[in-house]
Design an enzyme around this catalytic site. Structure first.
Site, PDB file in Angstrom:
ATOM      1  N   GLU A  21       0.842  -1.201   0.000  1.00  9.39           N
ATOM      2  CA  GLU A  21       0.000   0.000   0.000  1.00  9.39           C
ATOM      3  C   GLU A  21       0.875   1.248   0.000  1.00  9.39           C
ATOM      4  O   GLU A  21       2.010   1.214   0.475  1.00  9.39           O
ATOM      5  CB  GLU A  21      -0.848   0.011   1.285  1.00  9.39           C
ATOM      6  CG  GLU A  21      -2.246  -0.566   1.117  1.00  9.39           C
ATOM      7  CD  GLU A  21      -3.207   0.430   0.479  1.00  9.39           C
ATOM      8  OE1 GLU A  21      -2.757   1.297  -0.297  1.00  9.39           O
ATOM      9  OE2 GLU A  21      -4.405   0.331   0.769  1.00  9.39           O
TER      10      GLU A  21
ATOM     11  N   ILE B 261      -0.411   4.126   1.519  1.00 10.15           N
ATOM     12  CA  ILE B 261      -0.708   4.726   2.823  1.00 10.15           C
ATOM     13  C   ILE B 261      -1.883   3.991   3.477  1.00 10.15           C
ATOM     14  O   ILE B 261      -2.825   3.589   2.795  1.00 10.15           O
ATOM     15  CB  ILE B 261      -1.002   6.247   2.656  1.00 10.15           C
ATOM     16  CG1 ILE B 261      -1.264   6.928   4.002  1.00 10.15           C
ATOM     17  CG2 ILE B 261      -2.145   6.509   1.700  1.00 10.15           C
ATOM     18  CD1 ILE B 261      -1.196   8.457   3.937  1.00 10.15           C
TER      19      ILE B 261
ATOM     20  N   ASP C  71      -4.727   4.545   6.282  1.00 10.76           N
ATOM     21  CA  ASP C  71      -5.412   5.584   7.050  1.00 10.76           C
ATOM     22  C   ASP C  71      -6.375   4.879   8.005  1.00 10.76           C
ATOM     23  O   ASP C  71      -5.986   4.432   9.072  1.00 10.76           O
ATOM     24  CB  ASP C  71      -6.092   6.508   6.025  1.00 10.76           C
ATOM     25  CG  ASP C  71      -6.839   7.666   6.639  1.00 10.76           C
ATOM     26  OD1 ASP C  71      -6.201   8.517   7.248  1.00 10.76           O
ATOM     27  OD2 ASP C  71      -8.068   7.726   6.489  1.00 10.76           O
TER      28      ASP C  71
ATOM     29  N   GLY D 243      -7.700   1.930   7.455  1.00 10.98           N
ATOM     30  CA  GLY D 243      -7.486   0.483   7.368  1.00 10.98           C
ATOM     31  C   GLY D 243      -8.628  -0.237   6.658  1.00 10.98           C
ATOM     32  O   GLY D 243      -8.581  -1.450   6.489  1.00 10.98           O
TER      33      GLY D 243
ATOM     34  N   LYS E 238      -1.000   6.177   9.259  1.00  9.77           N
ATOM     35  CA  LYS E 238      -1.485   7.195  10.206  1.00  9.77           C
ATOM     36  C   LYS E 238      -1.942   6.463  11.465  1.00  9.77           C
ATOM     37  O   LYS E 238      -3.103   6.047  11.560  1.00  9.77           O
ATOM     38  CB  LYS E 238      -2.656   7.981   9.598  1.00  9.77           C
ATOM     39  CG  LYS E 238      -2.322   8.751   8.316  1.00  9.77           C
ATOM     40  CD  LYS E 238      -3.544   9.491   7.773  1.00  9.77           C
ATOM     41  CE  LYS E 238      -3.320  10.058   6.399  1.00  9.77           C
ATOM     42  NZ  LYS E 238      -4.559  10.546   5.753  1.00  9.77           N
TER      43      LYS E 238
HETATM   44  P1  IMP Z   1      -7.978   3.638   4.233  1.00  4.11           P
HETATM   45  O1  IMP Z   1      -8.871   2.628   3.580  1.00  4.11           O
HETATM   46  O2  IMP Z   1      -8.731   4.679   4.996  1.00  4.11           O
HETATM   47  O3  IMP Z   1      -6.877   2.997   5.086  1.00  4.11           O
HETATM   48  O4  IMP Z   1      -7.258   4.461   3.111  1.00  4.11           O
HETATM   49  C1  IMP Z   1      -6.482   3.821   2.207  1.00  4.11           C
HETATM   50  C2  IMP Z   1      -6.433   4.473   0.831  1.00  4.11           C
HETATM   51  O5  IMP Z   1      -6.988   5.793   0.792  1.00  4.11           O
HETATM   52  C3  IMP Z   1      -4.973   4.634   0.494  1.00  4.11           C
HETATM   53  O6  IMP Z   1      -4.512   3.497  -0.197  1.00  4.11           O
HETATM   54  C4  IMP Z   1      -4.965   5.872  -0.355  1.00  4.11           C
HETATM   55  O7  IMP Z   1      -5.188   5.520  -1.693  1.00  4.11           O
HETATM   56  C5  IMP Z   1      -6.096   6.702   0.186  1.00  4.11           C
HETATM   57  N1  IMP Z   1      -5.595   7.668   1.205  1.00  4.11           N
HETATM   58  C6  IMP Z   1      -5.601   7.538   2.546  1.00  4.11           C
HETATM   59  N2  IMP Z   1      -5.061   8.615   3.144  1.00  4.11           N
HETATM   60  C7  IMP Z   1      -4.693   9.444   2.147  1.00  4.11           C
HETATM   61  C8  IMP Z   1      -4.045  10.729   2.116  1.00  4.11           C
HETATM   62  O8  IMP Z   1      -3.688  11.361   3.135  1.00  4.11           O
HETATM   63  N3  IMP Z   1      -3.822  11.241   0.884  1.00  4.11           N
HETATM   64  C9  IMP Z   1      -4.163  10.617  -0.280  1.00  4.11           C
HETATM   65  N4  IMP Z   1      -4.770   9.429  -0.294  1.00  4.11           N
HETATM   66  C10 IMP Z   1      -5.023   8.835   0.909  1.00  4.11           C
HETATM   67 MG    MG Z   2      -3.801   3.176  -1.922  1.00  3.30          MG
END
Ligand code: IMP
Ligand code: MG
Length: 178
Positions: free
Chosen positions: A102, A104, A106, A108, A134
């Site tokens: 991945e 990032i 955030d 999850g 994060k």
């Molecule tokens: P999650 O599902 O909330 O963990 O977010 C995962 C996906 O959202 C990552 O693979 C990114 O593509 C996008 N994402 C999460 N945080 C950011 C950020 O701060 N900037 C840009 N894309 C983000």
């Molecule tokens: Mg991503």
């Protein structure tokens, strides 16, 4: 460049490319040591991961093959909590050592979705690598074995990551100005 403007929003330099490079090198060293003598399948989560993948794959010295999936959960600057699969796995992962990569992590949600998908293939092992995490938002919902850098709960762009489609080409990582 110390600031960039995307869709009229200002972002300031947070992680220069030299630090990104060093962090990816360290992850690759750990991966190479852990998978020594084994075969690895890297599952990359598009779109954001393309730059991390290109940099990481070049540093992997064990036998590796690549699978790409395309998922979408983010709109604007926040997670929708709803993961959409736009492109799925094309080959079986049964009995394979899988490393999900991945850009990032955030909330999850994306990771949870992809881990369910990968686990439904009965792989031999599954681990995760991410350039950024994060921790305040993710709160260790699952073990993430390879973590490049932990960042505060800020919206970031660059090195593959976008703000509504823009900023992916930036070689450094920028954070939204408050
Ligand atoms: P999650 O599902 O909330 O963990 O977010 C995962 C996906 O959202 C990552 O693979 C990114 O593509 C996008 N994402 C999460 N945080 C950011 C950020 O701060 N900037 C840009 N894309 C983000
Ligand atoms: Mg991503």
């Amino acid at each position: 460049m110390s600031t960039v403007v995307l869709h009229e929003k200002e972002f300031e330099l947070m992680i220069p490319k030299s630090e990104i490079k060093e962090s990816i090198k360290k992850m690759a060293e750990q991966i190479n040591a852990d998978y020594d003598g084994k075969e690895l399948v890297v599952v990359g989560v598009l779109d954001g991961v393309f730059m991390v993948l290109a940099a990481l794959m070049k540093k992997i010295t064990v036998n590796v093959s690549l699978e790409l999936v395309k998922l979408k959960s983010y709109e604007g600057q926040s997670s929708t909590g709803n993961v959409k699969k736009l492109l799925g796995l094309t080959s079986s992962l049964e009995g394979k050592n899988v490393l999900v990569v991945e850009d990032i992590i955030d909330t999850g949600h994306t990771l949870s979705y992809i881990l369910d998908l990968v686990n439904s293939h009965q792989p031999a092992s599954v681990e995760t690598a991410t350039l950024l995490i994060k921790p305040d938002v993710f709160q260790d919902k699952f073990p993430v074995r390879y973590q490049g850098m932990a960042i505060p709960n800020k919206f970031v762009v660059g090195f593959g990551m976008d703000y509504d489609g823009q900023g992916r080409q930036l070689p450094d990582i920028y954070a939204a100005k408050e």
